[in-house]
Design a protein around this motif. Sequence first.
Motif, PDB file in Angstrom:
ATOM      1  N   GLU A 226      21.683 -10.696  20.439  1.00 12.46           N
ATOM      2  CA  GLU A 226      22.356 -11.272  21.606  1.00 12.46           C
ATOM      3  C   GLU A 226      23.776 -10.728  21.742  1.00 12.46           C
ATOM      4  O   GLU A 226      24.202 -10.357  22.841  1.00 12.46           O
ATOM      5  N   GLN A 227      24.507 -10.648  20.630  1.00 10.23           N
ATOM      6  CA  GLN A 227      25.881 -10.170  20.688  1.00 10.23           C
ATOM      7  C   GLN A 227      25.949  -8.718  21.131  1.00 10.23           C
ATOM      8  O   GLN A 227      26.849  -8.314  21.879  1.00 10.23           O
TER       9      GLN A 227
ATOM     10  N   ALA B 194      16.409 -12.434  23.171  1.00  8.24           N
ATOM     11  CA  ALA B 194      17.823 -12.129  23.395  1.00  8.24           C
ATOM     12  C   ALA B 194      18.064 -11.672  24.829  1.00  8.24           C
ATOM     13  O   ALA B 194      19.035 -12.085  25.478  1.00  8.24           O
TER      14      ALA B 194
ATOM     15  N   GLU C 176      18.870 -13.012  15.092  1.00  7.86           N
ATOM     16  CA  GLU C 176      18.694 -13.014  16.537  1.00  7.86           C
ATOM     17  C   GLU C 176      20.046 -13.009  17.248  1.00  7.86           C
ATOM     18  O   GLU C 176      20.210 -12.379  18.294  1.00  7.86           O
ATOM     19  N   THR C 177      21.027 -13.671  16.654  1.00  8.24           N
ATOM     20  CA  THR C 177      22.357 -13.708  17.268  1.00  8.24           C
ATOM     21  C   THR C 177      22.999 -12.331  17.313  1.00  8.24           C
ATOM     22  O   THR C 177      23.827 -12.055  18.191  1.00  8.24           O
TER      23      THR C 177
ATOM     24  N   SER D 222      29.907  -7.343  16.627  1.00  7.46           N
ATOM     25  CA  SER D 222      29.061  -8.287  15.910  1.00  7.46           C
ATOM     26  C   SER D 222      28.936  -7.925  14.454  1.00  7.46           C
ATOM     27  O   SER D 222      28.494  -8.721  13.646  1.00  7.46           O
TER      28      SER D 222
END
Length: 356
Positions: free
Chosen positions: A96-97, A120, A92-93, A32
């Motif tokens: 999650e990643q 997440a 936030e991504t 990420s």
Amino acid sequence: MRRSMKLAAVVLSGSLGIASLAACGAKSDSTSGSSSATAGAGASGLKVGMAYDIGGRGDQSFNDSAARGLDKAKNELGATVYEAEAKTGEAETDKEQRLKDLVSSGYNPVIAVGFVYQDAVNKVAKDNPNVKFAIIDSASADQPTNVTSLTFSEEQGSYLAGVAAALKSTAKHVGFIGGVQSELIKKFEAGYVAGVHSVDPNMKVEVTYLTTPPDFSGFTDPGKGKQAAQGQLDKGADVIYSAAGSSGNGAIEAVAGANKWAIGVDSDQAAQPALQKYSARILTSMVKNVDVAVFKYIESVKNGNPITGVKNFDLKEGGVSLATTGGHIDDIKKQLDEAAAKITSGQTKIPTAPQG
């Protein structure tokens, strides 16, 4: 090694890249681009992934406590472990990643350190029902059944820290510094203030928060911590408790420099290498035994009977404690024993949110 006073009853006491790295114990940036990670190989088939909160391993505080539990699982349970670090200001991504990378590389369970991971974790766990997840310091009504919440009674340990502060203050004026003004850190404040006022209802308590959400830099900015502590010292506080992650290191530096008393948090901070030079002025630390919770959770997964739902670790269970390094609270042991006994018996009820 650290000594802690366990206060109970009347006793004071990505993918292929990640998998490849896990085999050789190397370090790398995650796919990420938002974190770095460290892998370590164990001797069993158990593979545990840990995603740290900002500050990560080496914060001398919250994340380090979680890391101790992971280390114990590696050493005693033969777990293969992988540690993924977060960065301040990430999206936030990115969280999650980070979790997806651990899942796709075969880590199960996956442990998320800190309440900032709740959304997440909920999303990634829902998409991966066969993977077990744990989150520290958070629980939500809508979290999937494959998510376990590991929580703590921070207000209980903070209450005892407040009792100690009040008994040691000669100025009758103490302080509290919170890293981020969140519901979690308010539990620390509420317990601390209640403990102080149980000794002296008229004692003044300064309260300072470094940041408010969505700004979580209050957990990773020692400069802000030092500045806040200096402000409280200038107002006359002579005992200051910081619940601010690595920002608290700056607060401890300021308090020690003024020859006043600092109270640490999460880990026994007087025993942390980076803070030992201030140990003579660290009265105690409110130790949140995240390591105990992390190890017990991993052990339960290994034994085939995983802890599920919400598991809270309170004073009676050793989830929180006061550190005794340096012997600075030995002279008030009796009062702290009495306060602890009243908490574990249910006689003392401690607020979990600031009063008034």
